[in-house]
Design a protein around this motif. Structure first.
Motif, PDB file in Angstrom:
ATOM      1  N   ALA A 160       0.828  -1.206   0.000  1.00  0.00           N
ATOM      2  CA  ALA A 160       0.000   0.000   0.000  1.00  0.00           C
ATOM      3  C   ALA A 160       0.861   1.254   0.000  1.00  0.00           C
ATOM      4  CB  ALA A 160      -0.936  -0.013   1.209  1.00  0.00           C
ATOM      5  N   ALA A 161       1.953   1.226   0.749  1.00  0.00           N
ATOM      6  CA  ALA A 161       2.837   2.390   0.808  1.00  0.00           C
ATOM      7  C   ALA A 161       3.479   2.679  -0.550  1.00  0.00           C
ATOM      8  CB  ALA A 161       3.918   2.168   1.861  1.00  0.00           C
ATOM      9  N   LEU A 162       3.777   1.634  -1.300  1.00  0.00           N
ATOM     10  CA  LEU A 162       4.350   1.814  -2.629  1.00  0.00           C
ATOM     11  C   LEU A 162       3.336   2.393  -3.609  1.00  0.00           C
ATOM     12  CD1 LEU A 162       6.312  -1.555  -2.941  1.00  0.00           C
ATOM     13  CD2 LEU A 162       7.335   0.716  -2.802  1.00  0.00           C
ATOM     14  N   LEU A 163       2.081   1.990  -3.460  1.00  0.00           N
ATOM     15  CA  LEU A 163       1.041   2.404  -4.395  1.00  0.00           C
ATOM     16  C   LEU A 163       0.458   3.777  -4.064  1.00  0.00           C
ATOM     17  CD1 LEU A 163      -0.847  -1.002  -4.646  1.00  0.00           C
ATOM     18  CD2 LEU A 163       0.421   0.086  -6.501  1.00  0.00           C
ATOM     19  N   ALA A 164       0.417   4.093  -2.777  1.00  0.00           N
ATOM     20  CA  ALA A 164      -0.339   5.262  -2.314  1.00  0.00           C
ATOM     21  C   ALA A 164       0.073   6.600  -2.940  1.00  0.00           C
ATOM     22  CB  ALA A 164      -0.258   5.349  -0.790  1.00  0.00           C
ATOM     23  N   PRO A 165       1.336   6.847  -3.216  1.00  0.00           N
ATOM     24  CA  PRO A 165       1.658   8.174  -3.766  1.00  0.00           C
ATOM     25  C   PRO A 165       0.921   8.514  -5.064  1.00  0.00           C
ATOM     26  CG  PRO A 165       3.642   7.072  -3.003  1.00  0.00           C
ATOM     27  CD  PRO A 165       2.543   6.057  -2.954  1.00  0.00           C
ATOM     28  N   GLN A 166       0.617   7.495  -5.885  1.00  0.00           N
ATOM     29  CA  GLN A 166      -0.002   7.765  -7.179  1.00  0.00           C
ATOM     30  C   GLN A 166      -1.369   7.121  -7.350  1.00  0.00           C
ATOM     31  OE1 GLN A 166       2.592   7.148 -10.583  1.00  0.00           O
ATOM     32  NE2 GLN A 166       4.405   7.397  -9.307  1.00  0.00           N
ATOM     33  N   HIS A 167      -1.750   6.267  -6.411  1.00  0.00           N
ATOM     34  CA  HIS A 167      -2.999   5.521  -6.566  1.00  0.00           C
ATOM     35  C   HIS A 167      -3.781   5.537  -5.253  1.00  0.00           C
ATOM     36  CE1 HIS A 167      -1.405   3.982 -10.375  1.00  0.00           C
ATOM     37  NE2 HIS A 167      -0.265   3.780  -9.724  1.00  0.00           N
ATOM     38  N   ARG A 168      -5.054   5.274  -5.364  1.00  0.00           N
ATOM     39  CA  ARG A 168      -5.920   5.231  -4.191  1.00  0.00           C
ATOM     40  C   ARG A 168      -5.995   3.798  -3.672  1.00  0.00           C
ATOM     41  NH1 ARG A 168     -12.307   7.023  -4.289  1.00  0.00           N
ATOM     42  NH2 ARG A 168     -12.871   6.324  -2.174  1.00  0.00           N
ATOM     43  N   VAL A 169      -5.557   3.596  -2.435  1.00  0.00           N
ATOM     44  CA  VAL A 169      -5.548   2.263  -1.827  1.00  0.00           C
ATOM     45  C   VAL A 169      -6.535   2.238  -0.673  1.00  0.00           C
ATOM     46  CG1 VAL A 169      -4.155   0.465  -0.756  1.00  0.00           C
ATOM     47  CG2 VAL A 169      -3.122   1.995  -2.455  1.00  0.00           C
ATOM     48  N   GLU A 170      -7.456   1.272  -0.704  1.00  0.00           N
ATOM     49  CA  GLU A 170      -8.461   1.117   0.345  1.00  0.00           C
ATOM     50  C   GLU A 170      -8.380  -0.296   0.907  1.00  0.00           C
ATOM     51  OE1 GLU A 170     -11.987   1.693  -1.871  1.00  0.00           O
ATOM     52  OE2 GLU A 170     -11.669   3.840  -2.227  1.00  0.00           O
ATOM     53  N   SER A 171      -9.034  -0.509   2.023  1.00  0.00           N
ATOM     54  CA  SER A 171      -9.130  -1.856   2.592  1.00  0.00           C
ATOM     55  C   SER A 171     -10.573  -2.139   2.967  1.00  0.00           C
ATOM     56  CB  SER A 171      -8.220  -2.009   3.812  1.00  0.00           C
ATOM     57  OG  SER A 171      -8.629  -1.146   4.851  1.00  0.00           O
ATOM     58  N   LEU A 172     -10.915  -3.405   2.920  1.00  0.00           N
ATOM     59  CA  LEU A 172     -12.273  -3.835   3.211  1.00  0.00           C
ATOM     60  C   LEU A 172     -12.208  -5.102   4.037  1.00  0.00           C
ATOM     61  CD1 LEU A 172     -15.296  -3.335   2.658  1.00  0.00           C
ATOM     62  CD2 LEU A 172     -15.047  -4.675   0.560  1.00  0.00           C
ATOM     63  N   ASP A 173     -12.768  -5.064   5.250  1.00  0.00           N
ATOM     64  CA  ASP A 173     -12.793  -6.226   6.124  1.00  0.00           C
ATOM     65  C   ASP A 173     -14.117  -6.956   5.909  1.00  0.00           C
ATOM     66  OD1 ASP A 173     -12.797  -8.133   8.095  1.00  0.00           O
ATOM     67  OD2 ASP A 173     -12.478  -6.742   9.761  1.00  0.00           O
TER      68      ASP A 173
END
Length: 286
Positions: free
Chosen positions: A19-32
């Motif tokens: 997520a840390a790698l993706l977050a600068p340019q992309h939207r990262v979410e989580s779903l439990d």
């Protein structure tokens, strides 16, 4: 891109690093998927779907959610079908053997007491893989009876206990990129440190082992998975296959997972189980 992690613990090291790698340019979410009593489909709300979903959770609700997403056209890694298939150790062993993979001999029984004339030592496992399932080494009839009393209604598989070094070769694959390490086997008796001080990274992994691990992904329709190999004179013998395992402490694994997520998000779709591919070809040919 919008990437969603289906996970009960999005803070897991490999997920957090990805997520840390993706977050600068992309939207990262989580779903439990196991949060509260909300039906899995309702967890998505009414908004647009993410570009890709990474299926780390393997609970029934997580699988139901993944199936719902796939029915709506969303790409899921790994697919719900491939993930669920790897939870049935009987089906896993059968497909491995039919595909020529060196999987441990596996017998199935409706209960421990119904295992016919076992040869000791052996390994007893729950047929259906899940958190807190049964995995035990059995050296004699006394131990077998005790397990039968503790797990009276548990469908099981039995495999011969194969002597080794007391270590397992843990191989993880992310979109064809191979990572590996040795881990102490919880079923083995105490053993000395393996030769070479335990060094067992991608550079030490023989080419045939890496190719075997990649072949597992093709057979089982997996993009992110783990293969457990016996470490010892009887190798190579596969003793377990896991969909989307933890992959802890492997340099480069978060980068590989992030690249996979973006590739699938752009292209859509992931692997299919061989049976699914054959059915799709049959349908297309009609």
């Amino acid at each position: 891109m919008r990437i969603c992690l289906i996970a009960s613990d999005p803070g897991h090291p490999v997920l957090a690093a990805t997520a840390a790698l993706l977050a600068p340019q992309h939207r990262v979410e989580s779903l439990d998927p196991d949060r509260g009593d909300t039906p899995p489909a309702e967890l998505l709300g009414s908004g647009p779907l993410a570009d890709v979903y990474l299926l780390k959770a393997h609970t029934p609700r997580a699988l139901a959610l993944a199936r719902h997403l796939e029915e709506r056209g969303a790409p899921v890694v790994n697919s719900a079908a491939a993930t669920a298939f790897c939870q049935d150790r009987t089906g896993m062993a059968d497909l491995a053997h039919r595909s020529g993979l060196p999987f441990a001999d596996t017998r199935t029984a409706a209960g421990i007491a119904e295992l016919p004339d076992p040869d000791y030592p052996l390994v007893i496992k729950s047929r259906h893989s899940r958190r807190g399932d049964l995995v035990a080494r059995v050296d004699d009839a006394t131990r077998l009876r005790a397990l039968a009393d503790q797990w009276p209604d548990e469908p099981v598989v039995a495999q011969p206990y194969l002597g080794g070094t007391g270590w397992d070769q843990k191989i993880w694959v992310v979109d064809g990129q191979v990572f590996c390490a040795r881990r102490r086997s919880e079923l083995a008796e105490p053993a000395a440190e393996p030769a070479g001080g335990g060094a067992f990274g991608p550079r030490e992994l023989p080419a045939d082992r890496a190719e075997l691990a990649r072949r597992v992904g093709e057979v089982f329709g997996l993009d992110v998975y783990g293969v457990d190999l016996l470490d010892g004179p009887a190798e190579p013998v596969i003793v377990d296959i896991n969909a989307f395992p933890g992959i802890r402490g492997q340099a480069g694994a978060p980068e590989a997972l992030a690249a996979l997520a973006l590739r699938v998000a752009r292209q859509g779709g992931g692997h299919r189980l061989p049976a699914q591919r054959e059915a799709e070809r049959d349908t297309a040919g009609r």
